[in-house]
Design a protein around this motif. Sequence first.
Motif, PDB file in Angstrom:
ATOM      1  N   PHE A 172      53.376  89.510  15.123  1.00  0.00           N
ATOM      2  CA  PHE A 172      54.025  89.684  13.857  1.00  0.00           C
ATOM      3  C   PHE A 172      55.402  90.563  14.208  1.00  0.00           C
ATOM      4  O   PHE A 172      56.383  90.506  13.576  1.00  0.00           O
ATOM      5  CB  PHE A 172      53.236  90.687  12.927  1.00  0.00           C
ATOM      6  CG  PHE A 172      51.989  89.931  12.500  1.00  0.00           C
ATOM      7  CD1 PHE A 172      52.337  88.868  11.811  1.00  0.00           C
ATOM      8  CD2 PHE A 172      50.895  90.731  12.767  1.00  0.00           C
ATOM      9  CE1 PHE A 172      51.071  88.266  11.130  1.00  0.00           C
ATOM     10  CE2 PHE A 172      49.757  89.869  12.309  1.00  0.00           C
ATOM     11  CZ  PHE A 172      49.750  88.617  11.523  1.00  0.00           C
ATOM     12  N   SER A 173      55.312  91.559  15.025  1.00  0.00           N
ATOM     13  CA  SER A 173      56.653  92.526  15.172  1.00  0.00           C
ATOM     14  C   SER A 173      57.635  91.491  16.066  1.00  0.00           C
ATOM     15  O   SER A 173      58.775  91.867  15.811  1.00  0.00           O
ATOM     16  CB  SER A 173      56.242  93.733  16.382  1.00  0.00           C
ATOM     17  OG  SER A 173      55.730  93.199  17.593  1.00  0.00           O
ATOM     18  N   SER A 174      57.250  90.588  16.932  1.00  0.00           N
ATOM     19  CA  SER A 174      58.317  89.559  17.498  1.00  0.00           C
ATOM     20  C   SER A 174      58.906  88.999  16.244  1.00  0.00           C
ATOM     21  O   SER A 174      60.260  88.816  16.349  1.00  0.00           O
ATOM     22  CB  SER A 174      57.429  88.690  18.379  1.00  0.00           C
ATOM     23  OG  SER A 174      58.326  87.749  18.722  1.00  0.00           O
ATOM     24  N   LEU A 175      58.230  88.346  15.468  1.00  0.00           N
ATOM     25  CA  LEU A 175      58.748  87.457  14.155  1.00  0.00           C
ATOM     26  C   LEU A 175      59.852  88.644  13.349  1.00  0.00           C
ATOM     27  O   LEU A 175      60.925  88.071  13.133  1.00  0.00           O
ATOM     28  CB  LEU A 175      57.847  86.932  13.413  1.00  0.00           C
ATOM     29  CG  LEU A 175      57.444  85.608  13.849  1.00  0.00           C
ATOM     30  CD1 LEU A 175      56.042  85.080  13.165  1.00  0.00           C
ATOM     31  CD2 LEU A 175      58.216  84.825  13.848  1.00  0.00           C
ATOM     32  N   ALA A 176      59.281  89.450  12.831  1.00  0.00           N
ATOM     33  CA  ALA A 176      59.899  90.624  12.381  1.00  0.00           C
ATOM     34  C   ALA A 176      61.342  91.016  12.906  1.00  0.00           C
ATOM     35  O   ALA A 176      62.341  91.028  12.192  1.00  0.00           O
ATOM     36  CB  ALA A 176      59.175  91.741  11.896  1.00  0.00           C
ATOM     37  N   SER A 177      61.255  91.391  14.285  1.00  0.00           N
ATOM     38  CA  SER A 177      62.469  91.732  14.750  1.00  0.00           C
ATOM     39  C   SER A 177      63.310  90.711  14.851  1.00  0.00           C
ATOM     40  O   SER A 177      64.448  91.025  14.910  1.00  0.00           O
ATOM     41  CB  SER A 177      62.007  92.179  16.357  1.00  0.00           C
ATOM     42  OG  SER A 177      63.313  92.858  16.913  1.00  0.00           O
ATOM     43  N   GLN A 178      62.928  89.444  15.362  1.00  0.00           N
ATOM     44  CA  GLN A 178      63.878  88.353  15.455  1.00  0.00           C
ATOM     45  C   GLN A 178      64.609  87.971  14.313  1.00  0.00           C
ATOM     46  O   GLN A 178      65.588  87.453  14.105  1.00  0.00           O
ATOM     47  CB  GLN A 178      63.178  87.201  16.272  1.00  0.00           C
ATOM     48  CG  GLN A 178      62.967  87.536  17.892  1.00  0.00           C
ATOM     49  CD  GLN A 178      64.252  87.478  18.387  1.00  0.00           C
ATOM     50  OE1 GLN A 178      65.261  86.673  18.532  1.00  0.00           O
ATOM     51  NE2 GLN A 178      64.560  88.697  19.117  1.00  0.00           N
ATOM     52  N   TYR A 179      63.639  88.177  13.310  1.00  0.00           N
ATOM     53  CA  TYR A 179      64.053  87.759  11.912  1.00  0.00           C
ATOM     54  C   TYR A 179      65.248  88.592  11.426  1.00  0.00           C
ATOM     55  O   TYR A 179      66.493  88.020  11.166  1.00  0.00           O
ATOM     56  CB  TYR A 179      63.128  87.792  10.744  1.00  0.00           C
ATOM     57  CG  TYR A 179      63.189  87.616   9.327  1.00  0.00           C
ATOM     58  CD1 TYR A 179      63.886  86.199   9.118  1.00  0.00           C
ATOM     59  CD2 TYR A 179      63.209  88.670   8.525  1.00  0.00           C
ATOM     60  CE1 TYR A 179      63.824  86.142   7.679  1.00  0.00           C
ATOM     61  CE2 TYR A 179      63.600  88.289   7.151  1.00  0.00           C
ATOM     62  CZ  TYR A 179      63.927  87.052   6.958  1.00  0.00           C
ATOM     63  OH  TYR A 179      64.393  86.852   5.247  1.00  0.00           O
TER      64      TYR A 179
END
Length: 277
Positions: free
Chosen positions: A33-40
């Motif tokens: 989740f943190s990967s997606l949120a950060s890259q988003y």
Amino acid sequence: MLKELIMLDNQTQIVMNISTSEPVELLDFVGMFSSLASQYERTIGASNSDLDADARIYVSEIRPGSIEAVLIPTLGVIITHMDQLQIIEQFIRTYGTRLMVYFGAGGRDPEANRSDLQDLLNGVAAIANDPNGNATIEAVSFEDGNRNVRASIQFDTKQARTALKEIEAHRRELERVDQADRERVLMYFQRSDRGDATVGKRSGERVVIETISGQDHPLIYASQLAEDRIKDEIRNSDGNIYHKGFVVDVNIQTRSGKVVAYAVTDVHQIIDMDADD
């Protein structure tokens, strides 16, 4: 209320499905989740400075051996449904393209920085650590009650493990200081410390590299990866740290032509040395 929110018409979502043969480590799960949120946030901010990205995460359903989660992406400004759809769809395509580069041996994203690589590591760890896992990440829209997949990413354990290896290698390449003065030299400790050290500054530890000097000199960790590997050996190895040799690349710090410290840029190998040597 959550179900109503998830099924709301004219809404675009990011849907993640994780299927594993073993329970997912909590940190690995959260890392996806943190990967997606950060890259988003990075992707939206880079493409349009007027948009303030904020990912709100909802878990819609958990089933044995499979986890499906819905992320509701939001933006800091009011935009049309079509604009939102295009933004989320493009994000999934961009994220997927960036990740898939590392599914092949030697794959590198030339635009990735250290933070990006950490995000990508987080994005594959849960699947890489499972014997037979796979993940799907989709950009999904609901229009007139119909579910439409606009873009998707899929990967399995084999691809995730390759990505993990290649991303780590890319991180090491970025962490390296300029070309080392000496490559693959044997270093051993005269004084060690279990505590953390500040990268780029003298650590208080002292080491010997006999091919350069017979005297011990202060150790500098020139990269975080070098410190992590050496400190892990100091803290967690069953053997005596003073009976171990480290095959390293170093920059030699000098003053008035004399060696004053060794800055380790990379660690290639750790070997056990004869205690009597």
